[in-house]
Scaffold this motif. Sequence first.
Motif, short mmCIF file in Angstrom:
data_model
loop_
_atom_site.label_atom_id
_atom_site.label_comp_id
_atom_site.label_asym_id
_atom_site.label_seq_id
_atom_site.Cartn_x
_atom_site.Cartn_y
_atom_site.Cartn_z
N CYS A 1 36.48 49.89 49.87
CA CYS A 1 37.23 50.28 48.67
C CYS A 1 38.14 51.46 49.03
O CYS A 1 38.05 52.01 50.12
CB CYS A 1 36.29 50.64 47.52
SG CYS A 1 35.41 52.19 47.71
N ASN A 2 39.01 51.83 48.11
CA ASN A 2 40.00 52.87 48.39
C ASN A 2 39.37 54.17 48.89
O ASN A 2 39.93 54.86 49.74
CB ASN A 2 40.84 53.15 47.14
CG ASN A 2 41.79 52.03 46.82
OD1 ASN A 2 42.03 51.15 47.65
ND2 ASN A 2 42.35 52.03 45.62
N ALA A 3 38.21 54.50 48.33
CA ALA A 3 37.55 55.76 48.71
C ALA A 3 37.21 55.79 50.19
O ALA A 3 37.09 56.87 50.79
CB ALA A 3 36.29 55.96 47.88
N ASP A 4 37.07 54.63 50.82
CA ASP A 4 36.67 54.58 52.22
C ASP A 4 37.78 54.98 53.19
O ASP A 4 37.52 55.21 54.38
CB ASP A 4 36.18 53.16 52.56
CG ASP A 4 34.93 52.79 51.80
OD1 ASP A 4 34.14 53.71 51.47
OD2 ASP A 4 34.74 51.60 51.52
N PHE A 5 39.00 55.06 52.71
CA PHE A 5 40.09 55.46 53.59
C PHE A 5 39.92 56.89 54.09
O PHE A 5 40.26 57.21 55.23
CB PHE A 5 41.44 55.32 52.89
CG PHE A 5 41.96 53.91 52.89
CD1 PHE A 5 42.58 53.38 54.02
CD2 PHE A 5 41.84 53.11 51.78
CE1 PHE A 5 43.05 52.09 54.04
CE2 PHE A 5 42.31 51.81 51.78
CZ PHE A 5 42.91 51.29 52.92
N LEU A 6 39.38 57.77 53.25
CA LEU A 6 39.23 59.16 53.65
C LEU A 6 38.32 59.27 54.89
O LEU A 6 38.69 59.89 55.89
CB LEU A 6 38.66 59.99 52.50
CG LEU A 6 38.70 61.52 52.68
CD1 LEU A 6 38.77 62.21 51.33
CD2 LEU A 6 37.46 62.01 53.44
N ALA A 7 37.15 58.65 54.81
CA ALA A 7 36.22 58.71 55.94
C ALA A 7 36.77 57.99 57.16
O ALA A 7 36.55 58.41 58.30
CB ALA A 7 34.88 58.10 55.54
N THR A 8 37.52 56.92 56.93
CA THR A 8 38.10 56.16 58.04
C THR A 8 39.16 56.97 58.76
O THR A 8 39.19 57.03 60.00
CB THR A 8 38.71 54.84 57.53
OG1 THR A 8 37.71 54.10 56.83
CG2 THR A 8 39.24 54.01 58.68
#
Length: 204
Positions: A75-82
Amino acid sequence: NHLYYQNYFSDYAPMLKNPFGSRGWQRGWYTYGHEASGSLRGFKADAWEGGLRVSLIIVWPGVIKPGYINHSVVCNADFLATFADILHEPISRGSSEDSYSFLKNLTNPRAPQQRSSVVLAAGGTGALVTRAGNWTLVSAADSSWIGQQTYYPEGPSITAAPLYPLRSDEGQTRNLAGDDSKRIKTLQAIIDKVKKGGGREGRR
């Protein structure tokens, strides 16, 4: 049926037509024979897969092979950690609790999915939808303007919580809520955890 037309188009008349009448929420919208949501049920703002699932397309020359497909859920929130993973930047404890890096999934089809589950909110009703593995559950949520609804017109009530096995029924045509109460409790517990945690699913 609905017809949408703009006079300023000289040789093209955009048409948004719902051939299913009041049952359009089940099948999604058709535009000139194009099934906007494909085989998925519903469309924008719905709690169905057609209103939540979007293909993620990434171009990364020299890293991601052209045509590579991975079916992991992100989901969109996973871009930060990626992005933090790509830049080798640590994420401080207590921040971005709901972000999981999917960097490994971009290059390795055998890499395990980083999320065990995901909880999303439907824009139309505020209903909370959890996806864990093959299963998805739509759960009513308090909404200041629409009340507790899951937007499930065929259910016993509009607050009924439908359960679907997506691998065998991605069109969400068979509600199995009446057959698997144990799984409903498991999925509802994931939603309740997010509610109590202020919207955070929690880092593993």
